[in-house]
Design an enzyme around this catalytic site. Structure first.
Site, PDB file in Angstrom:
ATOM      1  N   LYS A  11      28.893  12.536  70.294  1.00 19.28           N
ATOM      2  CA  LYS A  11      27.933  12.475  71.396  1.00 19.28           C
ATOM      3  C   LYS A  11      26.951  11.341  71.125  1.00 19.28           C
ATOM      4  O   LYS A  11      26.401  11.242  70.024  1.00 19.28           O
ATOM      5  CB  LYS A  11      27.185  13.801  71.486  1.00 19.28           C
ATOM      6  CG  LYS A  11      26.068  13.869  72.524  1.00 19.28           C
ATOM      7  CD  LYS A  11      24.801  14.499  71.950  1.00 19.28           C
ATOM      8  CE  LYS A  11      24.171  13.624  70.914  1.00 19.28           C
ATOM      9  NZ  LYS A  11      22.893  14.117  70.373  1.00 19.28           N
ATOM     10  N   PRO A  98      30.535  12.079  60.374  1.00 17.49           N
ATOM     11  CA  PRO A  98      29.503  12.411  59.387  1.00 17.49           C
ATOM     12  C   PRO A  98      28.678  13.620  59.814  1.00 17.49           C
ATOM     13  O   PRO A  98      28.485  13.875  61.008  1.00 17.49           O
ATOM     14  CB  PRO A  98      28.635  11.152  59.331  1.00 17.49           C
ATOM     15  CG  PRO A  98      29.474  10.060  59.904  1.00 17.49           C
ATOM     16  CD  PRO A  98      30.390  10.706  60.889  1.00 17.49           C
ATOM     17  N   VAL A  99      28.186  14.350  58.828  1.00 20.16           N
ATOM     18  CA  VAL A  99      27.373  15.545  59.061  1.00 20.16           C
ATOM     19  C   VAL A  99      25.907  15.140  59.203  1.00 20.16           C
ATOM     20  O   VAL A  99      25.437  14.203  58.560  1.00 20.16           O
ATOM     21  CB  VAL A  99      27.543  16.538  57.890  1.00 20.16           C
ATOM     22  CG1 VAL A  99      26.644  17.747  58.059  1.00 20.16           C
ATOM     23  CG2 VAL A  99      29.011  16.969  57.775  1.00 20.16           C
ATOM     24  N   GLY A 102      23.267  12.675  64.062  1.00 21.12           N
ATOM     25  CA  GLY A 102      22.776  12.281  65.371  1.00 21.12           C
ATOM     26  C   GLY A 102      23.829  12.086  66.438  1.00 21.12           C
ATOM     27  O   GLY A 102      23.513  11.594  67.527  1.00 21.12           O
ATOM     28  N   ILE A 103      25.076  12.463  66.158  1.00 22.16           N
ATOM     29  CA  ILE A 103      26.138  12.264  67.147  1.00 22.16           C
ATOM     30  C   ILE A 103      26.803  13.594  67.530  1.00 22.16           C
ATOM     31  O   ILE A 103      27.965  13.639  67.907  1.00 22.16           O
ATOM     32  CB  ILE A 103      27.193  11.247  66.678  1.00 22.16           C
ATOM     33  CG1 ILE A 103      27.729  11.590  65.280  1.00 22.16           C
ATOM     34  CG2 ILE A 103      26.611   9.842  66.695  1.00 22.16           C
ATOM     35  CD1 ILE A 103      28.851  10.658  64.818  1.00 22.16           C
ATOM     36  N   GLY A 104      26.058  14.644  67.433  1.00 21.62           N
ATOM     37  CA  GLY A 104      26.556  15.921  67.959  1.00 21.62           C
ATOM     38  C   GLY A 104      27.240  16.800  66.955  1.00 21.62           C
ATOM     39  O   GLY A 104      27.213  18.024  67.107  1.00 21.62           O
ATOM     40  N   GLY A 105      27.908  16.204  65.976  1.00 16.55           N
ATOM     41  CA  GLY A 105      28.511  16.898  64.849  1.00 16.55           C
ATOM     42  C   GLY A 105      28.822  18.365  65.044  1.00 16.55           C
ATOM     43  O   GLY A 105      29.785  18.750  65.703  1.00 16.55           O
ATOM     44  N   GLY A 106      27.980  19.211  64.454  1.00 16.13           N
ATOM     45  CA  GLY A 106      28.198  20.648  64.518  1.00 16.13           C
ATOM     46  C   GLY A 106      28.159  21.194  65.925  1.00 16.13           C
ATOM     47  O   GLY A 106      28.896  22.134  66.259  1.00 16.13           O
ATOM     48  N   ALA A 108      29.109  19.593  68.691  1.00 21.00           N
ATOM     49  CA  ALA A 108      30.387  19.249  69.309  1.00 21.00           C
ATOM     50  C   ALA A 108      31.504  20.139  68.773  1.00 21.00           C
ATOM     51  O   ALA A 108      32.401  20.558  69.521  1.00 21.00           O
ATOM     52  CB  ALA A 108      30.713  17.781  69.066  1.00 21.00           C
ATOM     53  N   ASP A 140      22.154  20.772  71.717  1.00 23.57           N
ATOM     54  CA  ASP A 140      23.204  19.836  72.114  1.00 23.57           C
ATOM     55  C   ASP A 140      24.503  20.526  72.532  1.00 23.57           C
ATOM     56  O   ASP A 140      25.409  19.878  73.051  1.00 23.57           O
ATOM     57  CB  ASP A 140      23.523  18.866  70.970  1.00 23.57           C
ATOM     58  CG  ASP A 140      22.518  17.735  70.861  1.00 23.57           C
ATOM     59  OD1 ASP A 140      21.796  17.477  71.845  1.00 23.57           O
ATOM     60  OD2 ASP A 140      22.451  17.103  69.781  1.00 23.57           O
TER      61      ASP A 140
END
Length: 304
Positions: A11, A98-99, A102-106, A108, A140
């Site tokens: 994200k 990566p954990v 800032g890209i939604g990680g968990g 998403a 998110d």
């Protein structure tokens, strides 16, 4: 055995404005959210009881945590409880992103797990139970569950569909640091922003970059004050030929560069990887619908 696979796409906050702070302490936000073809992958199948296996290049930190604290486990167990049925599921998370980046990680991952389990159990994608559960898991998760380009407001849970983005490519760069979202918000200073929604979606990626240049990520300076590598990642992207815009996503530390085509994003990635071999560097297409991300590999799996 038939397994269900769902993409947990990265994200990206193309812009992120902090509008103020409510009486309950939560910040009020305005953001244009898009998704990238880079993704984690969730695979679910019927199981004897509940199990969660985590694989992939970024699995280690999650394997060191208690399974019950993983958002994927929380998501599917919440769905099972809402449907009053046992969570007899065998789940595999392929952790490619990566954990805490800032890209939604968990978030998403949790949203993809909800979609996959819903399909396995015969629920419709728009079943209200999914929408009820999503915001209880994190701000998110609702936009990741929707899986389409959208604006969000409030704390991130008030969604408005956005027009399709023009064909665009990005280079995702994470300099190997994890940032705590609460710490980044706490470090933010200065005046609050106004909403930044676009009157019309630009027709070209160059026009999109121009429009986004008049907007910003209000958490970027705070993140840079906490982690110098964020500044270095933004500078590295800005130096690559063809970079139309460099920006941090979410609360960091992943940054992205916007490019007109795949060749530009790939070349930029090669350039940065040569001088920063320890960074995570991933070219990707922007997608308007997570369903467009190819998730079916070999075997008898169904993608959702």
């Amino acid at each position: 055995m038939i397994a269900i696979r769902a993409a947990a796409a990265a994200k990206l906050n193309l812009y992120l404005h902090v509008l103020g702070r409510a009486a309950n302490g939560y910040h009020q936000l305005d953001s244009l959210v898009a998704f990238a073809s880079a993704h984690d992958l969730i695979e679910v199948a019927p199981g004897n009881g509940f199990s969660l296996s985590i694989q992939g290049p970024f699995a280690l930190s999650l394997l060191m945590e208690d399974t019950d604290s993983n958002l994927v486990a929380k998501a599917v167990k919440a769905l099972a409880a809402a449907l009053d049925r046992p969570a007899d599921l065998s789940i595999t998370l392929f952790k490619n992103l990566p954990v805490a980046s800032g890209i939604g990680g968990g978030s998403a991952d949790a949203a993809a797990a909800l979609r996959a389990v819903a399909t396995l159990w015969g629920l419709e994608p728009d079943d209200p139970v999914l929408a009820r559960i999503a915001p209880t898991l994190g701000a998110d998760v609702p936009v990741c569950l929707a899986g389409r380009t959208a604006y969000f407001a409030g704390t991130g849970t008030e969604l408005t569909p956005a027009p399709d983005l023009p064909e665009s490519w990005v280079l995702l760069v994470n300099p190997g640091v994890a940032l705590s979202t609460p710490q980044v918000f706490a470090a933010r200073t200065g005046a609050y922003s106004d909403p930044g929604r676009l009157d019309n979606m630009p027709a070209t990626v160059a026009d999109l970059a121009d429009a986004l240049r008049d907007r910003r990520n209000d958490l970027s300076m705070a993140a840079q004050s906490l982690a110098k590598p964020v500044t270095e990642a933004l500078a590295a992207l800005e130096m690559t030929p063809g970079c139309l815009l460099a920006r941090m996503s979410g609360s960091g530390a992943t940054c992205f560069g916007l490019y007109a085509d795949a060749d530009g994003a790939v070349a930029a990635g090669t350039m940065i990887s040569r001088v920063r071999p320890g960074w995570w560097v991933q070219p990707a297409a922007l997608v308007n619908d997570v369903a467009a991300v190819e998730t079916v590999g070999e075997g008898d799996a169904i993608a959702v």
